[in-house]
Scaffold this motif. Structure first.
Motif, PDB file in Angstrom:
ATOM      1  N   PHE A  32       0.826  -1.213   0.000  1.00  0.00           N
ATOM      2  CA  PHE A  32       0.000   0.000   0.000  1.00  0.00           C
ATOM      3  C   PHE A  32       0.861   1.265   0.000  1.00  0.00           C
ATOM      4  N   GLU A  33       1.955   1.234   0.748  1.00  0.00           N
ATOM      5  CA  GLU A  33       2.858   2.388   0.758  1.00  0.00           C
ATOM      6  C   GLU A  33       3.475   2.598  -0.618  1.00  0.00           C
ATOM      7  N   ALA A  34       3.860   1.511  -1.267  1.00  0.00           N
ATOM      8  CA  ALA A  34       4.460   1.628  -2.600  1.00  0.00           C
ATOM      9  C   ALA A  34       3.450   2.152  -3.614  1.00  0.00           C
ATOM     10  N   ILE A  35       2.197   1.735  -3.493  1.00  0.00           N
ATOM     11  CA  ILE A  35       1.164   2.237  -4.398  1.00  0.00           C
ATOM     12  C   ILE A  35       0.987   3.737  -4.220  1.00  0.00           C
ATOM     13  N   SER A  36       0.901   4.173  -2.962  1.00  0.00           N
ATOM     14  CA  SER A  36       0.651   5.596  -2.676  1.00  0.00           C
ATOM     15  C   SER A  36       1.844   6.476  -2.989  1.00  0.00           C
ATOM     16  N   GLU A  37       3.039   5.970  -2.744  1.00  0.00           N
ATOM     17  CA  GLU A  37       4.227   6.809  -2.831  1.00  0.00           C
ATOM     18  C   GLU A  37       4.994   6.659  -4.143  1.00  0.00           C
ATOM     19  N   CYS A  38       4.818   5.516  -4.813  1.00  0.00           N
ATOM     20  CA  CYS A  38       5.606   5.260  -6.028  1.00  0.00           C
ATOM     21  C   CYS A  38       4.744   5.071  -7.274  1.00  0.00           C
ATOM     22  N   TYR A  39       3.866   4.075  -7.258  1.00  0.00           N
ATOM     23  CA  TYR A  39       3.209   3.661  -8.493  1.00  0.00           C
ATOM     24  C   TYR A  39       2.195   4.691  -8.993  1.00  0.00           C
ATOM     25  N   ILE A  40       1.297   5.139  -8.121  1.00  0.00           N
ATOM     26  CA  ILE A  40       0.330   6.146  -8.578  1.00  0.00           C
ATOM     27  C   ILE A  40       1.027   7.465  -8.922  1.00  0.00           C
ATOM     28  N   PRO A  41       1.979   7.957  -8.104  1.00  0.00           N
ATOM     29  CA  PRO A  41       2.691   9.181  -8.515  1.00  0.00           C
ATOM     30  C   PRO A  41       3.384   9.052  -9.869  1.00  0.00           C
ATOM     31  N   LEU A  42       3.975   7.897 -10.171  1.00  0.00           N
ATOM     32  CA  LEU A  42       4.615   7.720 -11.486  1.00  0.00           C
ATOM     33  C   LEU A  42       3.574   7.685 -12.600  1.00  0.00           C
ATOM     34  N   ILE A  43       2.439   7.052 -12.344  1.00  0.00           N
ATOM     35  CA  ILE A  43       1.356   7.058 -13.326  1.00  0.00           C
ATOM     36  C   ILE A  43       0.927   8.493 -13.609  1.00  0.00           C
ATOM     37  N   ASP A  44       0.827   9.288 -12.561  1.00  0.00           N
ATOM     38  CA  ASP A  44       0.462  10.698 -12.718  1.00  0.00           C
ATOM     39  C   ASP A  44       1.510  11.444 -13.544  1.00  0.00           C
ATOM     40  N   VAL A  45       2.787  11.156 -13.297  1.00  0.00           N
ATOM     41  CA  VAL A  45       3.868  11.772 -14.078  1.00  0.00           C
ATOM     42  C   VAL A  45       3.722  11.416 -15.558  1.00  0.00           C
ATOM     43  N   TYR A  46       3.528  10.128 -15.852  1.00  0.00           N
ATOM     44  CA  TYR A  46       3.420   9.711 -17.254  1.00  0.00           C
ATOM     45  C   TYR A  46       2.206  10.354 -17.923  1.00  0.00           C
ATOM     46  N   ILE A 120      -7.004   9.252  -9.035  1.00  0.00           N
ATOM     47  CA  ILE A 120      -6.286   8.484 -10.061  1.00  0.00           C
ATOM     48  C   ILE A 120      -6.610   6.995  -9.935  1.00  0.00           C
ATOM     49  N   TYR A 121      -6.681   6.510  -8.696  1.00  0.00           N
ATOM     50  CA  TYR A 121      -6.997   5.095  -8.471  1.00  0.00           C
ATOM     51  C   TYR A 121      -8.367   4.750  -9.054  1.00  0.00           C
ATOM     52  N   LYS A 122      -9.342   5.614  -8.834  1.00  0.00           N
ATOM     53  CA  LYS A 122     -10.682   5.398  -9.398  1.00  0.00           C
ATOM     54  C   LYS A 122     -10.657   5.499 -10.923  1.00  0.00           C
ATOM     55  N   GLN A 123      -9.859   6.436 -11.433  1.00  0.00           N
ATOM     56  CA  GLN A 123      -9.773   6.648 -12.881  1.00  0.00           C
ATOM     57  C   GLN A 123      -9.384   5.370 -13.613  1.00  0.00           C
ATOM     58  N   TYR A 124      -8.528   4.558 -12.984  1.00  0.00           N
ATOM     59  CA  TYR A 124      -8.082   3.313 -13.598  1.00  0.00           C
ATOM     60  C   TYR A 124      -8.811   2.094 -13.032  1.00  0.00           C
ATOM     61  N   ASN A 127      -7.424  -0.697 -10.636  1.00  0.00           N
ATOM     62  CA  ASN A 127      -6.458  -1.683 -11.133  1.00  0.00           C
ATOM     63  C   ASN A 127      -5.344  -0.924 -11.856  1.00  0.00           C
ATOM     64  N   LEU A 128      -4.197  -0.759 -11.189  1.00  0.00           N
ATOM     65  CA  LEU A 128      -3.132   0.063 -11.748  1.00  0.00           C
ATOM     66  C   LEU A 128      -2.491  -0.555 -12.980  1.00  0.00           C
ATOM     67  N   MET A 129      -2.674  -1.857 -13.176  1.00  0.00           N
ATOM     68  CA  MET A 129      -2.152  -2.454 -14.413  1.00  0.00           C
ATOM     69  C   MET A 129      -2.881  -1.895 -15.624  1.00  0.00           C
ATOM     70  N   ASN A 130      -4.094  -1.399 -15.454  1.00  0.00           N
ATOM     71  CA  ASN A 130      -4.783  -0.742 -16.573  1.00  0.00           C
ATOM     72  C   ASN A 130      -3.987   0.470 -17.053  1.00  0.00           C
ATOM     73  N   ALA A 131      -3.392   1.195 -16.110  1.00  0.00           N
ATOM     74  CA  ALA A 131      -2.581   2.361 -16.478  1.00  0.00           C
ATOM     75  C   ALA A 131      -1.306   1.937 -17.185  1.00  0.00           C
ATOM     76  N   PHE A 132      -0.592   0.993 -16.600  1.00  0.00           N
ATOM     77  CA  PHE A 132       0.683   0.583 -17.192  1.00  0.00           C
ATOM     78  C   PHE A 132       0.479  -0.052 -18.570  1.00  0.00           C
ATOM     79  N   LYS A 133      -0.591  -0.809 -18.726  1.00  0.00           N
ATOM     80  CA  LYS A 133      -0.886  -1.391 -20.049  1.00  0.00           C
ATOM     81  C   LYS A 133      -1.200  -0.298 -21.067  1.00  0.00           C
ATOM     82  N   LYS A 134      -1.867   0.759 -20.628  1.00  0.00           N
ATOM     83  CA  LYS A 134      -2.155   1.878 -21.525  1.00  0.00           C
ATOM     84  C   LYS A 134      -0.865   2.516 -22.019  1.00  0.00           C
ATOM     85  N   PHE A 135       0.075   2.773 -21.089  1.00  0.00           N
ATOM     86  CA  PHE A 135       1.335   3.398 -21.486  1.00  0.00           C
ATOM     87  C   PHE A 135       2.132   2.493 -22.412  1.00  0.00           C
ATOM     88  N   ASP A 136       2.061   1.178 -22.158  1.00  0.00           N
ATOM     89  CA  ASP A 136       2.732   0.212 -23.027  1.00  0.00           C
ATOM     90  C   ASP A 136       2.125   0.250 -24.428  1.00  0.00           C
TER      91      ASP A 136
END
Length: 529
Positions: A32-46, A120-124, A127-136
């Motif tokens: 949960f910490e990694a999602i809040s501090e790393c993964y969602i912030p990076l998704i926001d950056v992209y 952002i979490y609701k936007q995807y 499921n954060l893999m929806n975001a990463f798959k989009k960028f891919d």
């Protein structure tokens, strides 16, 4: 004019810490910490870079264990509860800090931040893999795979079928999620040994990321050092970590994250505020934990910390991103004069550094990418596979066995504190291979038990457990995880071989350790013991 390339590679990994059987498992907070501090912030950056029409290329490994957890409905629900609790706490903090303007400004910052994470979490669709798959799919992000449960492969090669199973399952889980085969792989802990390249070739892998020693000590000696990939005898390319760029981020003494203006990691209100106030936001058993609300900056080598100033931190981020971009520009200007093809600078980091340990890390990535897109730079951002497409002729050299751990060898993961693990792992691996060779036409019940046995063995093989034991952190948990998975494997083995499978027991394990939906125990088929 483009004289060379820079490849940012972020390794995203969490061990499988799904515990529906435990009320408020502390280890789930790692995720949960990694999602809040790393993964969602990076998704926001992209997303913001794309919105601003900034062209960029970045590479991320997302390990099969992390992919599985990000897509798991139970963990998605648990994270949502965690995030809503964070918002609630930040609202209480706005009230509590009302008489202190500096603290109140920070509490408002955290409240805005947590609410943005939720948006952002609701936007995807949670499921954060929806975001990463989009960028891919859009071509900005190249996702690479990893071994199934991040097992340290050179230490498992006594049973080659075990290594094949880790790679095969990692590749298959990637395909199941992303929809196409991976081009590259992050070998767990960047650990390489001579026998791996033939297995990587078997499963269609084109390249891997290595420690610099793997290439610099390759045989024959690489002509361009770490500034171009090398090809193993089986044609798998190795991209080595560039140490100059690595030190600028990782170094304890000169690395950017240690700047005194950045947020202090080790001061969190979860440890500092009265228990009756903070109790609803820490572990239900009363153990104090990080809440993510940290009010101080690093300040210096002192316990007398000053309040964090977000604006000053962002100014410093821009300075560091400018310095990093200028350093790559100058580095490539020098290197390119001595090469017959444009060099590539490979910059691999743990994703969790950016946002968790270094709170401003995602802002650094954002600023660096934006600076790199400007005309003054003499380099372009690239992924390893794109570099190989441009420059397919690669020097053949056998990489040296190594890892990116302490001493550049495997001693972090096998030493007097944790070597007992491997005796048990090897014994169970031999048993798993026997099962795979014996049961060629299993019943449905047998197949379920065989597949679950494979899951339990792989989960026991994670490199996280010996790493935790060596570093003396949550040792009790790591030891328990190894022993629990091995005990489950051994019971399944005994029940299968005695034709006394308890289907309720199998079903309970399928619910607890539900990783790799499409696992196939037959990947262990090979030599008969």
């Amino acid at each position: 004019m483009v004289k060379g390339y820079v490849s940012i590679v972020l390794h995203s990994h969490m061990p499988f810490v799904r515990h529906p059987e435990i009320d408020d498992a502390m280890e789930e907070r790692w995720l949960f910490e990694a999602i809040s501090e790393c993964y969602i912030p990076l998704i926001d950056v992209y997303d913001n870079l794309i919105k601003d029409n900034i062209k960029f290329q970045i590479t991320m490994s997302i390990t099969p264990t992390l992919m599985s957890m990000l897509q798991d409905e139970y963990l998605q629900r648990r994270y949502l509860e965690y995030l809503n609790k964070s918002i609630e706490l930040s609202e209480k903090e706005i009230v509590r800090t009302n008489s202190n303007s500096e603290l109140n400004r920070l509490s408002l910052f955290y409240n805005d931040r947590f609410n943005k994470l939720l948006t952002i979490y609701k936007q995807y669709d949670y499921n954060l893999m929806n975001a990463f798959k989009k960028f891919d799919k859009l071509g900005y992000l190249e996702i690479i795979t990893c071994a199934a449960t991040h097992g340290l492969l050179p230490l498992l090669t006594i049973n080659q079928e075990t290594v094949k199973a880790q790679i095969a399952t990692g590749v298959q889980s990637y395909i199941d999620c992303i929809g196409h085969a991976p081009k590259g792989i992050w070998l767990p802990e960047c650990a390489y040994s001579y026998s791996l390249d033939s297995i990587l070739k078997e499963f269609g892998i084109q390249y891997f990321i290595s420690e610099n020693k793997a290439v610099l000590n390759g045989s024959p000696k690489p002509k361009y050092g770490t500034h171009a990939p090398i090809s193993t005898p089986n044609g798998i390319c190795a991209f080595a970590r560039d140490m100059e760029s690595s030190y600028q981020v990782w170094s304890n003494f000169t690395g950017y994250p240690g700047d005194f203006n950045y947020r202090e990691f080790y001061r969190d209100i979860g440890y500092e505020l009265p228990n009756e106030y903070i109790k609803p936001y820490i572990n239900k058993s009363g153990i104090r934990l990080d809440t993510g609300i940290k009010y101080y900056k690093i300040t210096g080598k002192t316990d007398d910390k000053e309040y964090y100033n977000r604006e000053n931190a962002l100014i410093k981020v821009k300075e560091h991103a400018d310095h990093f971009a200028s350093s790559r520009h100058n580095q490539i200007d020098y290197i390119s004069k001595h090469m017959e093809q444009p060099p590539t600078i490979t910059c691999p980091y743990d994703t969790e550094l950016f946002g968790h340990w270094w709170f401003e890390g995602p802002d650094f990535i954002d600023n660096f990418i934006r600076r790199s897109s400007e005309n003054w730079t003499n380099y372009s951002l690239i992924t390893p596979s794109q570099y190989l497409d441009k420059y397919p002729i690669v020097q053949c050299s056998s990489p040296n066995p190594s890892s990116w751990g302490e001493n550049g060898d495997f001693s972090v993961w096998i030493n007097p504190s944790n070597h007992w693990i491997y005796r048990e792992l090897h014994k169970c691996a031999e048993a798993m291979i026997r099962l795979a060779n014996t049961y060629s036409s299993p019943t449905d019940t047998q197949r379920r038990a065989l597949n679950q046995a494979a899951r339990e063995l792989m989960l026991a093989e994670s490199s996280d457990w010996p790493f935790i034991i060596k570093n003396n952190t949550t040792v009790e948990y790591a030891v328990k995880r190894v022993n629990t998975h091995l005990e489950r494997f051994n019971k399944l083995y005994e029940d299968i071989t005695k034709d006394s499978i308890d289907i309720k027991y199998v079903a309970s394990l399928e619910e607890l350790d539900n990783i790799f939906k499409n696992i196939d125990y037959e990947v262990y088929r090979g030599n008969i013991y």
